[in-house]
Every structure is written in C-alpha cells, then in structure tokens.
Design a protein around this motif. Structure first.
Motif, PDB file in Angstrom:
ATOM      1  N   UNK A 128       0.914  -1.366   0.098  1.00 16.50           N
ATOM      2  CA  UNK A 128      -0.056   0.184   0.061  1.00 16.50           C
ATOM      3  C   UNK A 128       0.732   1.237  -0.090  1.00 16.50           C
ATOM      4  N   UNK A 129       2.101   1.122   0.190  1.00 14.26           N
ATOM      5  CA  UNK A 129       3.178   2.425   0.091  1.00 14.26           C
ATOM      6  C   UNK A 129       3.155   2.966   1.677  1.00 14.26           C
ATOM      7  N   UNK A 130       2.785   2.513   2.402  1.00 13.20           N
ATOM      8  CA  UNK A 130       3.022   3.000   3.855  1.00 13.20           C
ATOM      9  C   UNK A 130       4.182   2.895   4.253  1.00 13.20           C
ATOM     10  N   UNK A 131       5.189   2.126   3.826  1.00 12.05           N
ATOM     11  CA  UNK A 131       6.420   1.869   4.275  1.00 12.05           C
ATOM     12  C   UNK A 131       7.359   2.666   3.265  1.00 12.05           C
ATOM     13  N   UNK A 132       6.822   3.357   2.507  1.00  9.50           N
ATOM     14  CA  UNK A 132       7.688   4.045   1.241  1.00  9.50           C
ATOM     15  C   UNK A 132       8.444   5.170   1.890  1.00  9.50           C
ATOM     16  N   UNK A 133       9.856   5.205   1.873  1.00  2.43           N
ATOM     17  CA  UNK A 133      10.689   6.308   2.515  1.00  2.43           C
ATOM     18  C   UNK A 133      10.136   7.815   1.985  1.00  2.43           C
ATOM     19  N   UNK A 134       9.733   7.684   0.713  1.00  2.00           N
ATOM     20  CA  UNK A 134       9.351   9.031  -0.024  1.00  2.00           C
ATOM     21  C   UNK A 134       8.163   9.744   0.656  1.00  2.00           C
ATOM     22  N   UNK A 135       7.353   9.034   1.335  1.00  2.00           N
ATOM     23  CA  UNK A 135       5.975   9.498   1.995  1.00  2.00           C
ATOM     24  C   UNK A 135       6.308   9.935   3.536  1.00  2.00           C
TER      25      UNK A 135
END
Length: 449
Positions: A128-135
């Motif tokens: 889901x992208x919750x671990x993405x460093x960009x966010x």
C-alpha cells in the motif's frame, strides 16, 4: 576441498581435516538459515559468554552453540526443558567432527504465529506504500512543542522527559496518556494518536515504550496503530523497545529511534550545542563587525588625507601649471633644435649625393664607343656563322641528291621505302624526282646482291 576431485579420482586419499572441512562446506552451502523447534537440554554458559546446549525432540537431538555476540541481544534467559525455536546455520565442528547448529537468534516456541502475522501485515502495508521512504516527513529542527504518546507509568516516559529536560529545558511537552500493553492497548494507542492530530498542539510526536518480549510489544504491531501513524498529520518518531526490537510502528513512523531516549534526542536540539553555536556565531559577528569598523576607519583616514583647503589646491595647481609651462617651452625649444640639426644633416647628405655631370658625360662617351664596337663585332661574327650554316644546309639539301638522278620512293601511306622487304608485288608507289613525280606499281622484287 573441491569435491570434483573425488569424483574424478575415487582413489584419492583424504586427511581427516580435509574430510571435515569439505563436509562443513557442503553442509553450509546446502542448507540456508532455517528455523528449528526443540527442547533445550544440557545448557552450559561459559565464562566467555558462549552458550552450548542440545536441542531435542522425542526421537533425536542435535548439538547447538550460540556465541556471545548473538545471545547478548536476548531479553530472556533460556533454561533446560524450555521449548524454543532457533534460527541457525547447519554446520560441522571440524576439530571434533561433530554435526551442530550455529544459533543466530532464539525465541520461545509459539511465537511463530506472531512472526507470521508480523510479516504478513508488513508486506500488506508495503504494497500500500505506507513503508515508502518517499512519503515520510522530515522532523522539525526547532519544534515549538513536543507530544509524547505513552503510558504515564512507563519508565520510558521518565527517560524521555529527563532527556528533553537535559537537552532543552524550555521545550514544552504534552503527554497523551495511553496503555502500551495488554488487551485493547492498540486501539487506545491509535485513539491517542488521532487525538494528538486533531488538537494539532505539537510539531512532532514521540511514540514510545520500554523493552519487552514480542508479546509485550505486540500492540505496536497491530494494523490499527500502523494506520493511525500513517494518517497522523504530525510527524511521528517511534522509540519502541531496545535497539534490536523492530515493530510495524517503527517501519510506518516518519523516523525510527532505537530507544525512547534516542527518540527524545532526535526531536530536541541540544541546548549545549545551540549555545555553542550561538557563541560561535557571536564571535564571528564580533570579528566581522570589528573588521568592518577597521576598514571604515582606514577608509576615513584615506579620505581625510585627500580632503585639502581650496586655496592649497589652487596653489598646487598653479605650481603644477608653471611646471607644465616650463616643460612645454623646453620641449618646444628642443624640438626646434632637433629639426634644425636634421635639416643640416639632410643638406650635407644631399651635397654628398649631388652627381659629377662632367665625369658622367665622359663615361657616357666611352661606353657609347665601346657599345658600337661590340655591336660591329657581334654582327660580323653572326654573319660568318650564318654563311657557314647556309653552306652546310645546302650540302644536306636532298634536292641536290635528286638532281644527280636519284628519286624518293613512297608507299601509298607516305612511308619512304628503303628496303625491298617493305614492298609487295602489285603495290602502288609514288616516285619523287628533282623535278616532278610519277606513280608506278611493283611488278617484281628481288634481294640485293
């Protein structure tokens, strides 16, 4: 030991060391790191810090070793009879030829389901992208107010408050109390995070608690806490457990701190460092101001030296004008004297260069006579040479030969015939005489005798 040598040469004899070394390499290359479940037996702790024990079940056992740099991170002490799961490398102790497991980590049996749930939730949040460093958001360097989400009875809270007081005593702190362990703790942690986000009183939040077992920290592995951290409008720093503890909250938070104390250090600038920085900037400011003042003082002295009374400037200009007038008159006089010398030198050079007309006329008469004699001699020699060449040319004239009765024979293509071999019977010929020509045909030919 290269096993291909054994297959290539079955008669090869190995030493015991070579055999054990080859077996160890084969085991380590064949089996990856794996989990093994069993009961601890005959556990021995040596002064070196290493642990030696056997791991057994109803039908078999295997020797195990857990070195100090591995077992020092366990937050519990295993005992004989404990049912555990170990993550280990299958190997061979070469010196004694004993099959054994090199244990890297150990957990109580029954935690496997928790680890599976942990990994499953982590993969889902990662998709889901919750671990993405960009966010993830940056932590403010100078927060106006810090919020702490933890239990008021937690020792971690005392450590965080002591660290904040030591680093920046003037920094305001708001505590959002919540249980961090037990039934319903995850929902209450999520509610505290939502409350902090709605009130928007702080620039950064610290989510913390002390160390413990995986069950003790499980509230921070719940999906509801992870989503509350991701939805919080305030940057969140997670400081849960010890340095070796990792929770889902650590991965979702904007920053992970290895301990609660480290989390407090992340969100608060050091007062000592700030004072040292201010003092450094103040020294630089004082030095810069002093240099600017010195430069302006020096510039003022320079301008003061240039500032003179108008009368003094007029007098100096008069002296300067008189000097320039004197130099101008001197330069004019020297220029006139130089031109006069130059004219005199030109007159002398012109006098020396004037020609002697009488001598030139005598030389002209002499050269005229010599030229006339030379022309006469050349004409005489040329006439004699011409007569000689005319006589020689007349001697070689073919017309004279023809007048003696000879003729010139030519073929039809104009080629002069010199031999009978050049002719064919019946071939037409042209004959040239001293006077006129005739056409003939070859009737016969013969070889010269």
């Amino acid at each position: 030991m290269d096993l291909t040598r054994l297959y290539a040469d079955p008669s090869l004899v190995l030493t015991v060391s070579e055999l054990n070394r080859a077996t160890r390499a084969l085991l380590e290359q064949t089996y990856p790191l794996l989990w093994v479940r069993g009961e601890i037996s005959n556990l021995k702790r040596y002064e070196s810090g290493h642990w030696y024990f056997a791991l057994k079940d109803r039908d078999a056992q295997v020797r195990c070793v857990m070195f100090r740099h591995r077992n020092q991170y366990l937050d519990w002490q295993p005992e004989d009879g404990a049912l555990v799961e170990v993550r280990a490398l299958v190997t061979l102790f070469e010196a004694r030829g004993e099959f054994q497991l090199n244990v890297e980590t150990m957990r109580r049996a029954g935690l496997g389901a928790l680890y599976e749930a942990f990994e499953r939730l982590k993969r889902q949040l990662e998709r889901e992208g919750l671990l993405d460093p960009a966010r993830k958001r940056s932590i403010p360097v100078f927060p106006r107010q810090v919020g702490i989400v933890t239990s008021p009875q937690a020792a971690a809270l005392r450590d965080v408050l002591a660290t904040l007081r030591r680093r920046l005593p003037s920094l305001p702190v708001i505590i959002y109390p919540t249980p961090v362990q037990g039934e319903g703790a995850a929902q209450q942690i999520a509610a505290a995070l939502r409350l902090a986000g709605e009130r928007a009183e702080c620039d950064v939040l610290i989510l913390c608690r002390g160390g413990g077992s995986m069950e003790d920290l499980w509230a921070f592995n719940e999906e509801v806490v992870a989503r509350a951290i991701a939805a919080c409008p305030i940057p969140v720093v997670a400081g849960v457990g010890h340095e070796t503890d990792f929770t889902i909250a650590d991965f979702v938070a904007d920053r992970r701190a290895p301990t609660p104390t480290a989390a407090a250090e992340l969100v608060s600038p050091s007062r000592i460092d700030l004072l040292a920085r201010v003092e450094t900037l103040a020294r630089r400011l004082r030095r810069g101001a002093a240099r600017r003042i010195e430069m302006r003082m020096q510039q003022l002295d320079y301008l003061a030296r240039r500032l003179t009374h108008p009368g003094e400037r007029l007098q100096a200009q008069s002296v300067r004008l008189a000097e320039l007038s004197r130099r101008l008159h001197g330069a004019h006089r020297r220029a006139l004297e130089g031109k006069a010398r130059w004219v005199e030198q030109l007159g002398m050079r012109l006098q020396r260069a004037r020609p002697d007309i009488g001598a030139l006329l005598k030389a002209q008469q002499m050269w005229r006579g010599r030229l006339a004699r030379a022309v006469t001699q050349v004409l005489s020699r040329t006439e004699r040479e011409l007569d000689r060449l005319a006589a020689h040319l007349a001697h070689l004239n073919p017309q004279h030969v023809l007048e003696r009765g000879y003729s010139i024979v030519r073929k039809q293509d104009g080629v002069i015939v010199r031999k009978a071999d050049q002719l064919a019977v019946g071939e037409p010929l042209w004959l040239t005489f001293a006077s006129g020509w005739a056409r003939s045909r070859v009737e016969d030919k013969g070889d010269p005798r």
